[in-house]
Design an enzyme around this catalytic site. Structure first.
Site, PDB file in Angstrom:
ATOM      1  N   GLY A  13       0.857  -1.180   0.000  1.00  0.00           N
ATOM      2  CA  GLY A  13       0.000   0.000   0.000  1.00  0.00           C
ATOM      3  C   GLY A  13       0.896   1.234   0.000  1.00  0.00           C
ATOM      4  N   VAL A  82      -0.653 -12.921   3.509  1.00  0.00           N
ATOM      5  CA  VAL A  82      -0.063 -13.187   4.822  1.00  0.00           C
ATOM      6  C   VAL A  82      -1.161 -13.775   5.695  1.00  0.00           C
ATOM      7  CG1 VAL A  82       1.039 -12.149   6.844  1.00  0.00           C
ATOM      8  CG2 VAL A  82       1.441 -11.180   4.560  1.00  0.00           C
ATOM      9  N   GLU A 170     -16.826  11.649   0.249  1.00  0.00           N
ATOM     10  CA  GLU A 170     -16.284  11.578  -1.122  1.00  0.00           C
ATOM     11  C   GLU A 170     -17.093  10.605  -1.980  1.00  0.00           C
ATOM     12  OE1 GLU A 170     -11.943  10.936  -0.886  1.00  0.00           O
ATOM     13  OE2 GLU A 170     -11.805  13.079  -1.301  1.00  0.00           O
ATOM     14  N   ALA A 313      -3.106   8.395   3.943  1.00  0.00           N
ATOM     15  CA  ALA A 313      -2.092   8.022   2.954  1.00  0.00           C
ATOM     16  C   ALA A 313      -0.866   8.929   3.115  1.00  0.00           C
ATOM     17  CB  ALA A 313      -2.673   8.175   1.554  1.00  0.00           C
ATOM     18  N   LYS A 373      -7.075  18.915  -5.473  1.00  0.00           N
ATOM     19  CA  LYS A 373      -7.210  17.462  -5.278  1.00  0.00           C
ATOM     20  C   LYS A 373      -6.527  16.725  -6.443  1.00  0.00           C
ATOM     21  CE  LYS A 373      -9.215  13.743  -3.432  1.00  0.00           C
ATOM     22  NZ  LYS A 373      -8.467  13.156  -2.328  1.00  0.00           N
TER      23      LYS A 373
HETATM   24  P1  FAD Z   1      -3.036   0.396   2.311  1.00  0.00           P
HETATM   25  O1  FAD Z   1      -2.783   1.473   1.339  1.00  0.00           O
HETATM   26  O2  FAD Z   1      -4.443   0.048   2.654  1.00  0.00           O
HETATM   27  O3  FAD Z   1      -2.303  -0.925   1.751  1.00  0.00           O
HETATM   28  C1  FAD Z   1      -2.317  -2.149   2.415  1.00  0.00           C
HETATM   29  C2  FAD Z   1      -1.836  -3.206   1.436  1.00  0.00           C
HETATM   30  O4  FAD Z   1      -1.717  -4.452   2.117  1.00  0.00           O
HETATM   31  C3  FAD Z   1      -2.803  -3.443   0.274  1.00  0.00           C
HETATM   32  O5  FAD Z   1      -2.098  -3.511  -0.934  1.00  0.00           O
HETATM   33  C4  FAD Z   1      -3.450  -4.788   0.617  1.00  0.00           C
HETATM   34  O6  FAD Z   1      -3.829  -5.524  -0.533  1.00  0.00           O
HETATM   35  C5  FAD Z   1      -2.302  -5.478   1.345  1.00  0.00           C
HETATM   36  N1  FAD Z   1      -2.747  -6.529   2.257  1.00  0.00           N
HETATM   37  C6  FAD Z   1      -3.711  -6.434   3.220  1.00  0.00           C
HETATM   38  N2  FAD Z   1      -3.811  -7.592   3.884  1.00  0.00           N
HETATM   39  C7  FAD Z   1      -2.914  -8.446   3.340  1.00  0.00           C
HETATM   40  C8  FAD Z   1      -2.539  -9.781   3.615  1.00  0.00           C
HETATM   41  N3  FAD Z   1      -3.119 -10.495   4.592  1.00  0.00           N
HETATM   42  N4  FAD Z   1      -1.553 -10.337   2.867  1.00  0.00           N
HETATM   43  C9  FAD Z   1      -0.950  -9.620   1.873  1.00  0.00           C
HETATM   44  N5  FAD Z   1      -1.263  -8.342   1.580  1.00  0.00           N
HETATM   45  C10 FAD Z   1      -2.229  -7.767   2.301  1.00  0.00           C
HETATM   46  N6  FAD Z   1      -5.772   9.423   2.812  1.00  0.00           N
HETATM   47  C11 FAD Z   1      -5.219  10.610   2.441  1.00  0.00           C
HETATM   48  O7  FAD Z   1      -4.179  11.019   3.003  1.00  0.00           O
HETATM   49  N7  FAD Z   1      -5.755  11.369   1.453  1.00  0.00           N
HETATM   50  C12 FAD Z   1      -6.865  10.979   0.778  1.00  0.00           C
HETATM   51  O8  FAD Z   1      -7.341  11.685  -0.125  1.00  0.00           O
HETATM   52  C13 FAD Z   1      -7.467   9.738   1.131  1.00  0.00           C
HETATM   53  N8  FAD Z   1      -8.561   9.317   0.465  1.00  0.00           N
HETATM   54  C14 FAD Z   1      -9.097   8.099   0.783  1.00  0.00           C
HETATM   55  C15 FAD Z   1     -10.231   7.692   0.067  1.00  0.00           C
HETATM   56  C16 FAD Z   1     -10.820   6.481   0.366  1.00  0.00           C
HETATM   57  C17 FAD Z   1     -12.033   6.043  -0.429  1.00  0.00           C
HETATM   58  C18 FAD Z   1     -10.277   5.664   1.407  1.00  0.00           C
HETATM   59  C19 FAD Z   1     -10.903   4.325   1.745  1.00  0.00           C
HETATM   60  C20 FAD Z   1      -9.170   6.075   2.128  1.00  0.00           C
HETATM   61  C21 FAD Z   1      -8.566   7.302   1.817  1.00  0.00           C
HETATM   62  N9  FAD Z   1      -7.431   7.773   2.520  1.00  0.00           N
HETATM   63  C22 FAD Z   1      -6.874   8.976   2.175  1.00  0.00           C
HETATM   64  C23 FAD Z   1      -6.804   6.952   3.589  1.00  0.00           C
HETATM   65  C24 FAD Z   1      -5.628   6.157   2.971  1.00  0.00           C
HETATM   66  O9  FAD Z   1      -6.055   5.475   1.820  1.00  0.00           O
HETATM   67  C25 FAD Z   1      -5.018   5.158   3.957  1.00  0.00           C
HETATM   68  O10 FAD Z   1      -4.669   5.823   5.145  1.00  0.00           O
HETATM   69  C26 FAD Z   1      -3.780   4.511   3.320  1.00  0.00           C
HETATM   70  O11 FAD Z   1      -4.163   3.729   2.216  1.00  0.00           O
HETATM   71  C27 FAD Z   1      -3.034   3.648   4.339  1.00  0.00           C
HETATM   72  O12 FAD Z   1      -1.893   3.134   3.717  1.00  0.00           O
HETATM   73  P2  FAD Z   1      -1.288   1.752   4.199  1.00  0.00           P
HETATM   74  O13 FAD Z   1       0.025   1.611   3.491  1.00  0.00           O
HETATM   75  O14 FAD Z   1      -1.313   1.635   5.664  1.00  0.00           O
HETATM   76  O15 FAD Z   1      -2.296   0.630   3.683  1.00  0.00           O
HETATM   77  P1  NAD Z   2     -13.678   8.121   9.801  1.00  0.00           P
HETATM   78  O1  NAD Z   2     -13.441   7.362  11.040  1.00  0.00           O
HETATM   79  O2  NAD Z   2     -12.863   9.322   9.554  1.00  0.00           O
HETATM   80  O3  NAD Z   2     -15.215   8.540   9.695  1.00  0.00           O
HETATM   81  C1  NAD Z   2     -16.241   7.658  10.058  1.00  0.00           C
HETATM   82  C2  NAD Z   2     -17.517   8.444  10.372  1.00  0.00           C
HETATM   83  O4  NAD Z   2     -18.561   7.521  10.667  1.00  0.00           O
HETATM   84  C3  NAD Z   2     -17.366   9.348  11.595  1.00  0.00           C
HETATM   85  O5  NAD Z   2     -17.813  10.636  11.258  1.00  0.00           O
HETATM   86  C4  NAD Z   2     -18.225   8.677  12.648  1.00  0.00           C
HETATM   87  O6  NAD Z   2     -18.822   9.604  13.560  1.00  0.00           O
HETATM   88  C5  NAD Z   2     -19.295   7.995  11.789  1.00  0.00           C
HETATM   89  N1  NAD Z   2     -19.941   6.865  12.471  1.00  0.00           N
HETATM   90  C6  NAD Z   2     -19.367   5.960  13.307  1.00  0.00           C
HETATM   91  N2  NAD Z   2     -20.298   5.096  13.766  1.00  0.00           N
HETATM   92  C7  NAD Z   2     -21.473   5.441  13.200  1.00  0.00           C
HETATM   93  C8  NAD Z   2     -22.806   4.916  13.268  1.00  0.00           C
HETATM   94  N3  NAD Z   2     -23.109   3.859  14.021  1.00  0.00           N
HETATM   95  N4  NAD Z   2     -23.774   5.516  12.539  1.00  0.00           N
HETATM   96  C9  NAD Z   2     -23.491   6.590  11.752  1.00  0.00           C
HETATM   97  N5  NAD Z   2     -22.256   7.134  11.672  1.00  0.00           N
HETATM   98  C10 NAD Z   2     -21.264   6.558  12.368  1.00  0.00           C
HETATM   99  O7  NAD Z   2     -13.506   7.034   8.601  1.00  0.00           O
HETATM  100  P2  NAD Z   2     -13.263   7.304   7.050  1.00  0.00           P
HETATM  101  O8  NAD Z   2     -14.117   8.391   6.533  1.00  0.00           O
HETATM  102  O9  NAD Z   2     -13.344   5.967   6.393  1.00  0.00           O
HETATM  103  O10 NAD Z   2     -11.749   7.792   6.981  1.00  0.00           O
HETATM  104  C11 NAD Z   2     -10.696   6.909   7.379  1.00  0.00           C
HETATM  105  C12 NAD Z   2      -9.364   7.646   7.305  1.00  0.00           C
HETATM  106  O11 NAD Z   2      -9.049   7.934   5.944  1.00  0.00           O
HETATM  107  C13 NAD Z   2      -9.401   8.976   8.027  1.00  0.00           C
HETATM  108  O12 NAD Z   2      -8.181   9.185   8.660  1.00  0.00           O
HETATM  109  C14 NAD Z   2      -9.588   9.996   6.920  1.00  0.00           C
HETATM  110  O13 NAD Z   2      -8.997  11.240   7.232  1.00  0.00           O
HETATM  111  C15 NAD Z   2      -8.862   9.318   5.771  1.00  0.00           C
HETATM  112  N6  NAD Z   2      -9.472   9.761   4.501  1.00  0.00           N
HETATM  113  C16 NAD Z   2      -9.017  10.929   3.989  1.00  0.00           C
HETATM  114  C17 NAD Z   2      -9.577  11.398   2.814  1.00  0.00           C
HETATM  115  C18 NAD Z   2      -9.063  12.701   2.237  1.00  0.00           C
HETATM  116  O14 NAD Z   2      -8.120  13.261   2.781  1.00  0.00           O
HETATM  117  N7  NAD Z   2      -9.624  13.196   1.156  1.00  0.00           N
HETATM  118  C19 NAD Z   2     -10.585  10.686   2.168  1.00  0.00           C
HETATM  119  C20 NAD Z   2     -11.037   9.488   2.750  1.00  0.00           C
HETATM  120  C21 NAD Z   2     -10.465   9.039   3.926  1.00  0.00           C
END
Ligand code: FAD
Ligand code: NAD
Length: 396
Positions: A13, A82, A170, A313, A373
């Site tokens: 990741g 894993v 989003e 991320a 963005k």
């Molecule tokens: P990940 O990026 O989740 O990577 C984990 C990796 O491990 C994956 O490739 C997975 O396939 C692999 N893996 C998992 N389990 C196993 C296993 N058992 N064996 C082998 N491989 C495995 N953060 C921001 O800063 N800005 C954003 O705009 C933003 N937007 C987001 C939008 C969405 C829709 C979501 C869901 C999250 C967003 N985030 C954003 C949060 C961000 O994506 C995560 O914090 C970030 O991906 C974490 O990175 P990581 O390296 O810990 O894990």
């Molecule tokens: P989050 O934990 O940030 O948000 C979850 C939301 O669900 C909270 O507002 C919480 O109050 C609500 N919630 C919890 N229990 C609930 C219930 N029973 N009923 C209704 N609402 C409930 O989780 P996320 O949005 O998946 O984000 C995860 C991480 O990824 C965060 O750190 C976030 O900053 C990051 N992220 C960042 C971006 C970006 O920077 N553009 C985009 C996506 C995610």
């Protein structure tokens, strides 16, 4: 320890890929054997997943083949899952073998947190991987197709997003953009479609700038989203949700974006964890294990006020870079660096051409934020894959 130290990185990741890329740059020839393990042969760009989930983009644009990112002469890539981490033995068990390590980097990312709410695991979908978003996209289209055969079933056209954090907001922005297209394609009256975003906290995007939250809610409301704020989901059923205020909403689509936790394998390995996240030391190592680094969503780090940083991320990437240089330092018997996150800001999209964000001390909204963005997304593609990846996957 063998003559050439063995470094194993779990997860490709944001954290794992950055660790691998930096190691391949910083290590000298034959200074270490580096193995990267990931369950798929591609890296997914999590920060794009809300788009293919809603169907406003192709899932192919949210993934990159790992062989295109790393130099396989320098890093061994193992496509495997894993199943167990054994830190006391210095071993990792894969679905099809075992790896021994001298240094381990755990970057296995997060998992959906359901807080034990009944039915969420069974009946709600999550935005977590390419496979999970393909399912959501197909499911949504199928509801429109089913409605055409059973027009009395309005629940087919009711979409519930649980949680108005950044992921929920989003996704719902993209979904609201996709609905008019689907209505056209399936000849459905748009007035029949209901999109709910249900949030337990007293506001959407808790903790974010209130003026920008207000703007986001206005944009999304104008696109047809109904917010239910300060209303927790209490139970999820196959045909809808029950809310804390007693209301039941019938819906055949529930997307849960209510929070994340660290990977369950981290807890199972015996590391002390809070919701699967390990409070790492300033050098990002697991307590009691100088040779195990934990990064990204599996790690827990705190700001100067003692509050945990949200898992992002942005932080995972920076941790990957610090971990790579700490691994090189450890191998060379040099002192390790402390990790100091540098938070550039947060920008979240609200669908086509709309976003909100705080960058440095500047608040952004509308087209300017949407442009920012895109720049952030392209910067990431550039960091991991240079200009060719920006040209291939970038959204201009
Ligand atoms: P990940 O990026 O989740 O990577 C984990 C990796 O491990 C994956 O490739 C997975 O396939 C692999 N893996 C998992 N389990 C196993 C296993 N058992 N064996 C082998 N491989 C495995 N953060 C921001 O800063 N800005 C954003 O705009 C933003 N937007 C987001 C939008 C969405 C829709 C979501 C869901 C999250 C967003 N985030 C954003 C949060 C961000 O994506 C995560 O914090 C970030 O991906 C974490 O990175 P990581 O390296 O810990 O894990
Ligand atoms: P989050 O934990 O940030 O948000 C979850 C939301 O669900 C909270 O507002 C919480 O109050 C609500 N919630 C919890 N229990 C609930 C219930 N029973 N009923 C209704 N609402 C409930 O989780 P996320 O949005 O998946 O984000 C995860 C991480 O990824 C965060 O750190 C976030 O900053 C990051 N992220 C960042 C971006 C970006 O920077 N553009 C985009 C996506 C995610």
């Amino acid at each position: 320890m063998s003559t050439v130290p063995r470094i194993v990185i779990l997860g490709a990741g944001y954290g794992g890929v950055l660790t691998a890329l930096r190691l391949q740059k910083e290590l000298n020839y034959n200074e270490a054997n580096v193995t990267l393990v990931n369950k798929h042969d591609y890296h997914y760009i999590t920060t794009h997943l809300h788009m293919p989930a809603a169907g406003t983009d192709n899932p192919e644009n949210a993934r990159v083949s790992i062989s295109k990112l790393i130099d396989e002469f320098k890093i061994d890539f193992v496509k495997s899952t894993v199943v167990q981490i054994k830190p006391q033995e210095g071993k990792v068990v894969l679905e099809d073998g075992t790896l021994s390590y001298d240094y381990l980097v755990i970057g296995l990312g997060g998992e959906s947190e359901t807080f034990g709410i009944p039915g969420l695991k069974e009946y709600a979908m999550n935005i977590r991987s390419i496979n999970s978003v393909r399912l959501i996209r197909e499911h949504i289209e199928y509801q429109f197709a089913k409605f055409k055969r059973e027009p009395e079933r309005k629940d087919y056209l009711t979409f519930i997003v649980g949680g108005a954090g950044f992921t929920g907001i989003e996704f719902i922005g993209e979904l609201a953009d996709r609905i008019p297209e689907l209505c056209k394609e399936f000849d459905v009256d748009p007035a029949l479609v209901k999109i709910y975003n249900i949030e337990a906290a007293p506001t959407a995007l808790p903790g974010f700038d209130p003026e920008l939250v207000e703007y986001a809610m206005q944009v999304l409301t104008n696109k047809g989203v109904t917010f239910k704020i300060a209303t927790a989901i209490k139970e999820c059923m196959p045909d809808g949700v029950i809310l804390a205020d007693g209301e039941t909403i019938k819906a055949s689509t529930v997307i849960w974006t209510g929070g994340i936790r660290g990977n369950h394998l981290v807890e199972q390995a015996g590391f002390e964890a809070m919701r699967g996240r390990v409070k790492v030391d300033p050098q990002l190592r697991a307590p009691g294990y100088d040779n195990v680094f934990i990064i990204g969503d599996c790690s827990l780090i705190f700001n100067d006020q003692g509050r945990p940083f949200p898992p992002t991320a942005q932080i995972a990437m920076q941790q990957g870079i610090t971990t790579a240089s700490n691994l090189v330092a450890a191998i060379r018997n040099q002192p390790l660096k402390e990790f100091k996150p540098s938070i550039k800001g947060t920008v979240a999209s609200l669908g086509k051409g709309e976003a909100i964000g705080v960058v440095g001390s500047r608040k952004l909204k509308g087209g300017t934020a949407a442009m920012m963005k895109k720049i952030i997304d392209m910067r990431y593609l550039y960091i991991i894959g240079g200009i060719p990846l920006v040209l291939k996957k970038g959204k201009f």
